[in-house]
Design a protein around this motif. Structure first.
Motif, PDB file in Angstrom:
ATOM      1  N   MET A   8      -2.121  10.702  -9.635  1.00  0.00           N
ATOM      2  CA  MET A   8      -3.264  11.329  -8.965  1.00  0.00           C
ATOM      3  C   MET A   8      -4.481  10.419  -8.993  1.00  0.00           C
ATOM      4  O   MET A   8      -5.221  10.306  -8.006  1.00  0.00           O
ATOM      5  CB  MET A   8      -3.584  12.673  -9.635  1.00  0.00           C
ATOM      6  N   ALA A   9      -4.711   9.749 -10.140  1.00  0.00           N
ATOM      7  CA  ALA A   9      -5.880   8.875 -10.273  1.00  0.00           C
ATOM      8  C   ALA A   9      -5.786   7.672  -9.339  1.00  0.00           C
ATOM      9  O   ALA A   9      -6.762   7.302  -8.678  1.00  0.00           O
ATOM     10  CB  ALA A   9      -6.021   8.418 -11.725  1.00  0.00           C
ATOM     11  N   ILE A  10      -4.607   7.059  -9.268  1.00  0.00           N
ATOM     12  CA  ILE A  10      -4.462   5.859  -8.434  1.00  0.00           C
ATOM     13  C   ILE A  10      -4.545   6.230  -6.951  1.00  0.00           C
ATOM     14  O   ILE A  10      -5.106   5.487  -6.134  1.00  0.00           O
ATOM     15  CB  ILE A  10      -3.148   5.112  -8.771  1.00  0.00           C
ATOM     16  N   GLU A  11      -4.018   7.399  -6.597  1.00  0.00           N
ATOM     17  CA  GLU A  11      -4.108   7.841  -5.205  1.00  0.00           C
ATOM     18  C   GLU A  11      -5.529   8.269  -4.855  1.00  0.00           C
ATOM     19  O   GLU A  11      -6.009   8.009  -3.739  1.00  0.00           O
ATOM     20  CB  GLU A  11      -3.124   8.988  -4.961  1.00  0.00           C
ATOM     21  N   ASP A  12      -6.218   8.909  -5.794  1.00  0.00           N
ATOM     22  CA  ASP A  12      -7.606   9.289  -5.566  1.00  0.00           C
ATOM     23  C   ASP A  12      -8.480   8.057  -5.353  1.00  0.00           C
ATOM     24  O   ASP A  12      -9.430   8.076  -4.567  1.00  0.00           O
ATOM     25  CB  ASP A  12      -8.116  10.099  -6.760  1.00  0.00           C
ATOM     26  N   ALA A  13      -8.134   6.965  -6.040  1.00  0.00           N
ATOM     27  CA  ALA A  13      -8.873   5.708  -5.896  1.00  0.00           C
ATOM     28  C   ALA A  13      -8.537   4.987  -4.601  1.00  0.00           C
ATOM     29  O   ALA A  13      -9.211   4.008  -4.242  1.00  0.00           O
ATOM     30  CB  ALA A  13      -8.578   4.796  -7.093  1.00  0.00           C
ATOM     31  N   GLY A  14      -7.490   5.424  -3.915  1.00  0.00           N
ATOM     32  CA  GLY A  14      -7.078   4.766  -2.679  1.00  0.00           C
ATOM     33  C   GLY A  14      -6.531   3.373  -2.907  1.00  0.00           C
ATOM     34  O   GLY A  14      -6.656   2.494  -2.041  1.00  0.00           O
ATOM     35  N   PHE A  15      -5.874   3.178  -4.052  1.00  0.00           N
ATOM     36  CA  PHE A  15      -5.363   1.847  -4.404  1.00  0.00           C
ATOM     37  C   PHE A  15      -3.843   1.837  -4.322  1.00  0.00           C
ATOM     38  O   PHE A  15      -3.174   2.709  -4.892  1.00  0.00           O
ATOM     39  CB  PHE A  15      -5.816   1.463  -5.810  1.00  0.00           C
ATOM     40  N   GLY A  16      -3.282   0.856  -3.641  1.00  0.00           N
ATOM     41  CA  GLY A  16      -1.842   0.717  -3.539  1.00  0.00           C
ATOM     42  C   GLY A  16      -1.323  -0.368  -4.462  1.00  0.00           C
ATOM     43  O   GLY A  16      -1.827  -1.493  -4.463  1.00  0.00           O
ATOM     44  N   ILE A  17      -0.319  -0.038  -5.258  1.00  0.00           N
ATOM     45  CA  ILE A  17       0.296  -1.005  -6.169  1.00  0.00           C
ATOM     46  C   ILE A  17       1.489  -1.644  -5.478  1.00  0.00           C
ATOM     47  O   ILE A  17       2.373  -0.950  -4.973  1.00  0.00           O
ATOM     48  CB  ILE A  17       0.740  -0.329  -7.481  1.00  0.00           C
ATOM     49  N   ASP A  18       1.514  -2.980  -5.447  1.00  0.00           N
ATOM     50  CA  ASP A  18       2.632  -3.688  -4.836  1.00  0.00           C
ATOM     51  C   ASP A  18       2.874  -4.994  -5.587  1.00  0.00           C
ATOM     52  O   ASP A  18       2.226  -5.276  -6.606  1.00  0.00           O
ATOM     53  CB  ASP A  18       2.376  -3.944  -3.347  1.00  0.00           C
ATOM     54  N   ALA A  19       3.797  -5.779  -5.093  1.00  0.00           N
ATOM     55  CA  ALA A  19       4.189  -7.013  -5.789  1.00  0.00           C
ATOM     56  C   ALA A  19       3.039  -8.002  -5.907  1.00  0.00           C
ATOM     57  O   ALA A  19       3.020  -8.837  -6.826  1.00  0.00           O
ATOM     58  CB  ALA A  19       5.363  -7.660  -5.054  1.00  0.00           C
ATOM     59  N   SER A  20       2.067  -7.909  -5.028  1.00  0.00           N
ATOM     60  CA  SER A  20       0.964  -8.868  -5.058  1.00  0.00           C
ATOM     61  C   SER A  20      -0.068  -8.577  -6.134  1.00  0.00           C
ATOM     62  O   SER A  20      -0.838  -9.464  -6.520  1.00  0.00           O
ATOM     63  CB  SER A  20       0.260  -8.889  -3.695  1.00  0.00           C
ATOM     64  N   ASN A  21      -0.105  -7.329  -6.650  1.00  0.00           N
ATOM     65  CA  ASN A  21      -1.160  -6.997  -7.613  1.00  0.00           C
ATOM     66  C   ASN A  21      -0.678  -6.320  -8.887  1.00  0.00           C
ATOM     67  O   ASN A  21      -1.470  -6.090  -9.802  1.00  0.00           O
ATOM     68  CB  ASN A  21      -2.211  -6.099  -6.941  1.00  0.00           C
ATOM     69  N   ARG A  22       0.620  -5.996  -8.969  1.00  0.00           N
ATOM     70  CA  ARG A  22       1.072  -5.155 -10.079  1.00  0.00           C
ATOM     71  C   ARG A  22       0.919  -5.796 -11.451  1.00  0.00           C
ATOM     72  O   ARG A  22       0.826  -5.097 -12.458  1.00  0.00           O
ATOM     73  CB  ARG A  22       2.520  -4.736  -9.857  1.00  0.00           C
ATOM     74  N   ASP A  23       0.870  -7.127 -11.526  1.00  0.00           N
ATOM     75  CA  ASP A  23       0.682  -7.788 -12.820  1.00  0.00           C
ATOM     76  C   ASP A  23      -0.749  -7.684 -13.326  1.00  0.00           C
ATOM     77  O   ASP A  23      -1.022  -7.978 -14.493  1.00  0.00           O
ATOM     78  CB  ASP A  23       1.077  -9.263 -12.736  1.00  0.00           C
ATOM     79  N   ARG A  24      -1.682  -7.280 -12.453  1.00  0.00           N
ATOM     80  CA  ARG A  24      -3.086  -7.133 -12.842  1.00  0.00           C
ATOM     81  C   ARG A  24      -3.500  -5.658 -12.908  1.00  0.00           C
ATOM     82  O   ARG A  24      -4.669  -5.327 -12.973  1.00  0.00           O
ATOM     83  CB  ARG A  24      -3.978  -7.866 -11.838  1.00  0.00           C
TER      84      ARG A  24
END
Length: 410
Positions: free
Chosen positions: A83-99
């Motif tokens: 819910m928090a990550i979706e509320d922030a409008g942030f998508g997790i993918d291979a380009s950013n998941r390590d950060r």
């Protein structure tokens, strides 16, 4: 580094409901999440009340594949993280998941699974104990499950500081962002009610009614007689202001400062001297580069405990009395109980209060222990430039967070 840290997302599973909107509506309306416990038979206990989570449907947030391996606390934490990550409008993918990572405060963890596993182990022997239970008995299981469900691979840490676990985790996460060790972090806390846990608390007379009087949560009230046990998961999505701006996110508020301290105290008791809590609050304000007169509202740690509430009232009186501008004070634990890792939920409530200019009431408070500007049983409409969240723990650990309103320019 001078990076500003902001809250861009909120997720929660609470006794007042699941999700930000229903939680805030019921909180500001003055609803109570405390009622007779229904999850198990309480007839053998002196304590019958609890602030339970009802109506939570994990499948609405978690894949069936991962959910079948989760226990209750992990499903609540993972759902709140989503819910928090979706509320922030942030998508997790291979380009950013390590950060992207998680730093979660957990006080007692999966006491239900631990009791189940130990019961089988000692009554039926090791051969009858299911190995699938073992991973969920460890205190960092909720953070681990959240990372598996959401697919991030950055920092993954669990903080345990009793009642101050979540507030400490949030301070730790903010420091990691400030030091450029992550771009986005999920942080907050989670704990649950279980029959085993309630049995321990009642055995040590740690919950209401400690004196045989009327059971109930009465933060800061002269008739308080112990906290009411609660449960919740509350998770924030935090990131630097620069990162939020770059992706067009709109923050709730800024985490402007934090402070930690401790005082000599027996492991399960409270110090009598308020110097420890005063130091944590002072350090948080110094970190935010403000003075006590700048604070508009305090979300107190008080839970109806005799010693905690008096200790915090003493500290607040010493630090804020005499200021031209006295902050309003309330504790939402009168509505949601003491879940021991409530700091994520309470910091989320502060962020919502700052955004909506509405302060929640203190349910159960009728006769204050000290003449301070408490918000009693009705919400208060007021703007907040700076809010202070306190997390005070038995054993003498204290954490305070300063949240700041965002102006139009950020």
């Amino acid at each position: 580094m001078n990076e500003r840290i902001v809250i861009t997302g909120i997720g929660m599973v609470t006794p007042l409901g699941t999700g930000r909107d229903v939680f805030s509506q019921r909180l500001f309306r003055g609803d109570s999440g405390i009622s007779p416990i229904t999850a198990f038979d309480t007839s053998r206990f002196r304590t019958r009340l609890g602030a339970e989570v009802h109506g939570f449907l994990p499948r609405d947030f978690i894949s069936v594949k991962n959910l079948r391996r989760m226990d209750r606390i992990s499903s609540m934490a993972a759902a709140s993280a989503r819910m928090a990550i979706e509320d922030a409008g942030f998508g997790i993918d291979a380009s950013n998941r390590d950060r992207v990572g998680i730093i979660l405060g957990v006080s007692y963890g999966s006491t239900d699974v631990a009791a189940q596993f130990a019961g089988i182990l000692f009554t039926e022997g090791p051969g009858s104990a299911s190995p699938i239970l073992v991973p969920n008995t460890v205190i960092n299981a909720p953070a681990g499950h959240a990372s598996i469900e959401l697919g991030f691979r950055g920092i993954n840490s669990t903080v345990n500081h009793r009642e101050a676990s979540a507030e400490t985790a949030i301070a730790y996460a903010a420091a990691e962002i400030k030091n450029n060790r992550a771009d986005v972090l999920l942080t907050g806390g989670a704990d649950i009610i279980s029959e085993f846990f309630l049995e321990i608390l009642t055995h040590f007379t740690a919950v209401s009614p400690v004196d045989g009087g009327a059971e109930g949560a009465r933060p800061f009230d002269i008739l308080r007689n112990g906290p009411v046990i609660g449960e919740c998961a509350g998770v924030l999505c935090i990131e630097s202001m620069a990162h939020a701006r770059a992706r067009g996110a709109t923050p709730y508020c800024e985490i402007a400062g934090w402070g930690l301290s401790s005082s000599p105290s027996p492991p399960t008791d409270w110090p009598s001297d308020p110097k420890g809590p005063i130091l944590a609050m002072t350090r948080a304000m110094e970190s935010a580069k403000i003075t006590p007169g700048d604070i508009d509202y305090i979300s107190a740690s008080a839970n109806g405990g005799r010693k905690l509430d008096f200790l915090e009232a003493e500290a607040l009186s010493a630090l804020f009395t005499g200021e031209k501008h006295m902050p309003f004070i309330s504790s939402i634990k009168g509505a949601v109980g003491e879940s021991f890792s409530s700091g994520g939920m309470r910091t989320a409530a502060m962020a919502i209060s700052i955004k909506e200019k509405t302060l929640p009431p203190t349910l159960g408070l009728e006769a204050p222990v000290k003449p301070l500007p408490f918000i009693l049983n009705v919400k208060k409409e007021a703007g907040i430039n700076y809010g202070l969240v306190n997390g005070f723990s038995s054993g003498g650990t204290f954490a305070s967070l300063v949240l700041k309103r965002m102006d139009e320019q950020g």
